[in-house]
Design a protein around this motif. Structure first.
Motif, short mmCIF file in Angstrom:
data_model
loop_
_atom_site.label_atom_id
_atom_site.label_comp_id
_atom_site.label_asym_id
_atom_site.label_seq_id
_atom_site.Cartn_x
_atom_site.Cartn_y
_atom_site.Cartn_z
N GLY A 101 0.88 -1.04 0.28
CA GLY A 101 0.10 0.25 -0.36
C GLY A 101 0.68 1.05 0.00
N ARG A 102 2.08 0.80 0.95
CA ARG A 102 3.24 2.57 0.64
C ARG A 102 3.72 2.69 -0.28
NH1 ARG A 102 6.39 3.58 5.85
NH2 ARG A 102 6.12 5.50 5.12
N GLY A 105 1.93 4.86 -2.47
CA GLY A 105 1.85 5.99 -2.36
C GLY A 105 0.68 6.46 -1.43
N LEU A 106 0.24 5.21 -0.06
CA LEU A 106 -0.26 5.41 0.31
C LEU A 106 0.07 6.19 1.85
CD1 LEU A 106 -3.14 2.79 0.81
CD2 LEU A 106 -3.17 5.13 -0.24
N PRO A 107 -0.71 7.11 2.41
CA PRO A 107 0.62 7.36 3.60
C PRO A 107 0.81 5.90 4.80
CG PRO A 107 -0.57 9.14 3.46
CD PRO A 107 -1.19 8.07 2.25
N VAL A 110 -2.36 5.07 6.95
CA VAL A 110 -3.41 5.11 5.85
C VAL A 110 -3.52 3.74 5.33
CG1 VAL A 110 -4.95 5.79 3.27
CG2 VAL A 110 -4.13 7.51 5.23
N ARG A 114 -5.96 0.82 5.14
CA ARG A 114 -7.00 0.11 4.58
C ARG A 114 -5.71 -1.50 4.64
NH1 ARG A 114 -9.72 3.01 1.64
NH2 ARG A 114 -9.86 1.09 0.38
N GLU A 117 -8.07 -3.62 6.10
CA GLU A 117 -9.79 -3.07 5.70
C GLU A 117 -10.24 -4.55 5.00
OE1 GLU A 117 -13.24 -2.00 5.99
OE2 GLU A 117 -11.74 -2.42 8.29
N VAL A 150 -5.64 -3.41 -2.09
CA VAL A 150 -5.19 -1.41 -0.98
C VAL A 150 -5.27 -0.54 -1.04
CG1 VAL A 150 -3.08 -2.00 -1.28
CG2 VAL A 150 -3.32 -2.05 1.14
N HIS A 151 -4.80 0.19 -2.25
CA HIS A 151 -4.86 1.13 -2.84
C HIS A 151 -5.90 1.72 -3.67
CE1 HIS A 151 -3.26 -1.17 -6.44
NE2 HIS A 151 -3.86 0.07 -6.96
#
Lengths: 304, 292
Positions: A101-102, A105-107, A110, A114, A117, A150-151
């Motif tokens: 996820g990172r 580009g997810l912080p 987050v 996610r 989730e 995830v993203h």
């Protein structure tokens, strides 16, 4: 806007192997089944859609973007589940999906939220903290799906998502994909060599063979016109066929069966009336829903 | 109180509308993940044993050196010499860490998951390389800091003495950086060639082990030029050669350095070329891997 659009897309590998030949297809958002035998060009098409392979010639658009010139923008909006094993055995599912996820580009926080989730949506709960190496094939497939989700992509590319699963696992995976495509608002392209599997959940079907397009259409358009009634009588098949033809019903012979195209409910009554008038012993009368497979069955297999 | 009914609501799938970070933060995430991997964080307890054993050894050695110096007042090992002394330990560390960073991903088929994301193809190998080089530098530089602190608190010369120590420490840290860059680049390149970790580890040790006898042979040939060039044949002696030229008596007693004559700048150039060459090959390797 079209989900995926290709125009005369051709890919020839070095060494002269043609994976895609002059493929022109436009698909609308929804669940799209991409079917074809092994080696038909499905994986090559996916790699071109992701911008990992450059096409030899032709045009391609994904979500309105050109993956050959803007691969990063395409990949930011697409989730990809590869066909083969793709998980590091010593990381936990939670840790691995968070990491990917990172990378999308997810912080940090987050990504963690996610990830859990996404894992919850695919049906992994407490086991997500255990190393992936100890998972069953079904759980691994779920993790692979979760990392593609995830993203929050707009399009999922799933390459043989039911690979290696038992019948129950296949049904669960297909139900999950159907839910993603209908409830989550994410379009899905499902690759499979099993037509019977994808046709259950798809809105649109694209069939390719030897890198060429066989057919692309909405699945209801493919099946609605082809519903037929199969009639079997113990004797007097010829008489019944003649009588039905006289009633202007289109009749075909198939072995001991008579196949009658089903126009509406009156067709039933007409057939039953004809059978009763001729006083024939009716063996069976049932509606046969044409499997999409039959639409392709007439084609010669291009290779063995 | 009336709010908490104890019912869990399935709020369904949530779309994400928040920010998506660019290339820099993504590179940083991959880099930090690599650095954690090297030291076994986020992985099983078994994966932590070897890296922390090595960390323990270098710290203990540095502490002993600092203690001896404070007791008898003599410098046993200078800051720069520390890296040379530890070189074999570092080679084994690289042989374990580099396959952990890249071979594992090649083997488990994870790479398609990276390359189907908005990550530049070159960023993956570069982030991994930077992780490894950082880890090696910490491993060689950290103990030097321990030695420095030990000296700074026991010296009797006051601020001037501390300042002199600092001037000795900084070249030592730079020299550790050179070791880290050369070892990291070679190690990661070798490891990126195979998905089998045992092969990768063996290959890395072999590269360093096999090149040492070549130096020995070249060094006794009857030609002064060849003798002076001999130390280029092995990465370890190459780095030593650069040290001899650039650091002089911080590394060797006067007149005891490698007999490289006036070829010092050539050694420095060769070291830069070696690292650059490894990076170019590494990027080429991943260009090929990414399309598979």
């Amino acid at each position: 806007m079209a989900l995926i659009a290709t125009e005369s897309l051709t890919k020839t590998y070095r060494g002269g192997v043609t994976a895609l030949a002059d493929l022109t297809v436009v698909v609308e958002p929804g669940i799209v089944g991409l079917v074809g035998a092994n080696g038909a060009g499905k994986s090559t098409l996916i790699k071109i859609l992701l911008g990992l392979l450059p096409p030899t010639s032709g045009q391609v658009r994904v979500l309105g973007l050109d993956p050959t010139t803007q691969p990063d923008r395409v990949r930011a909006r697409v989730g990809y589940m590869p066909e083969h094993e793709a998980l590091p055995p010593d990381l936990s599912a939670a840790e691995f999906v968070t990491h990917l996820g990172r990378i999308s580009g997810l912080p940090r926080t987050v990504a963690r939220e996610r990830a859990s989730e996404a894992l919850r949506h695919v049906g992994l709960y407490e086991e997500r903290y255990r190393p992936v190496g100890g998972y069953s094939t079904g759980m691994k497939q779920r993790v692979k799906l979760a990392q593609a989700l995830v993203h929050d992509p707009d399009l999922l590319l799933l390459d043989e998502p039911t690979n290696g699963l038992d019948p129950a696992g296949r049904d669960a995976m297909l139900a999950l994909i159907h839910r993603i495509g209908t409830e989550f608002g994410i379009s899905v392209l499902v690759c499979s060599h099993l037509l019977g599997e994808v046709e259950r959940i798809c809105h649109t079907l694209v069939a390719i063979d030897g890198g060429r397009l066989l057919r692309a259409d909405r699945i209801d358009a493919m099946t609605s016109a082809t519903d037929v009634l199969a009639v079997e009588v113990s004797e007097g098949t010829e008489e019944l066929a003649a009588r039905l033809a006289a009633l202007r019903l289109p009749v075909r012979r198939e072995g001991r069966l008579l196949l009658v195209e089903l126009a509406d409910d009156d067709t039933y009554d007409q057939i039953l009336g004809a059978v009763a008038e001729l006083d024939l012993p009716l063996h069976r009368l049932d509606q046969r829903r044409h499997r999409v497979a039959e639409l392709f069955a007439t084609r010669e297999p291009s290779h063995v | 109180m009336s709010e908490s009914t104890g019912v869990i609501h399935d709020i369904g799938y949530q779309r994400y509308t928040g920010p998506r970070l660019g290339r820099g933060p993504v590179f940083g995430a991959l880099y930090l993940h690599g650095l954690r991997t090297v030291f076994g964080f986020g992985r099983s307890a078994k994966a932590k044993i070897f890296p922390w054993l090595v960390v323990g050894i270098v710290i203990v050695v540095a502490a002993v050196v600092a203690a001896v110096r404070s007791q008898i007042g003599q410098v046993v090992i200078t800051y720069a010499q520390f890296a040379d002394t530890m070189s074999w330990l570092i080679i084994f560390f690289v042989a374990v860490a580099a396959p952990e960073l890249v071979s594992r991903d090649l083997r488990s088929g994870v790479l398609p998951l990276y390359f189907s994301r908005p990550l530049a193809r070159s960023d993956y190998p570069l982030a991994k390389l930077l992780s490894l080089v950082t880890a090696l530098w910490l491993l060689l530089g950290g103990p030097q800091l321990v030695m420095f602190l030990g000296a700074a608190f026991t010296l009797e010369e006051g601020p001037r003495g501390v300042w002199n120590e600092l001037l000795d420490l900084l070249p030592g840290l730079l020299y550790a950086g050179l070791w880290a860059a050369v070892f990291g680049a070679i190690g990661l390149l070798v490891a990126a060639l195979t998905g089998k970790r045992a092969f990768a580890a063996g290959g890395i040790v072999a590269v360093f082990l096999m090149t040492t006898p070549i130096v020995g042979i070249l060094a006794i040939l009857p030609s002064q030029t060849i003798n002076e060039l001999a130390f280029l044949a092995s990465p370890m002696t190459m780095v030593n050669g650069v040290g001899t030229w650039a650091l002089g008596d911080l590394l060797f007693e006067r007149g005891e350095g490698l007999p490289i004559g006036g070829l010092g700048p050539l050694y420095a150039f060769a070291a830069v070329l070696l690292v650059a060459g490894c990076v170019v090959l590494l990027l080429a390797r991943y260009r090929k891997v990414a399309t598979r």
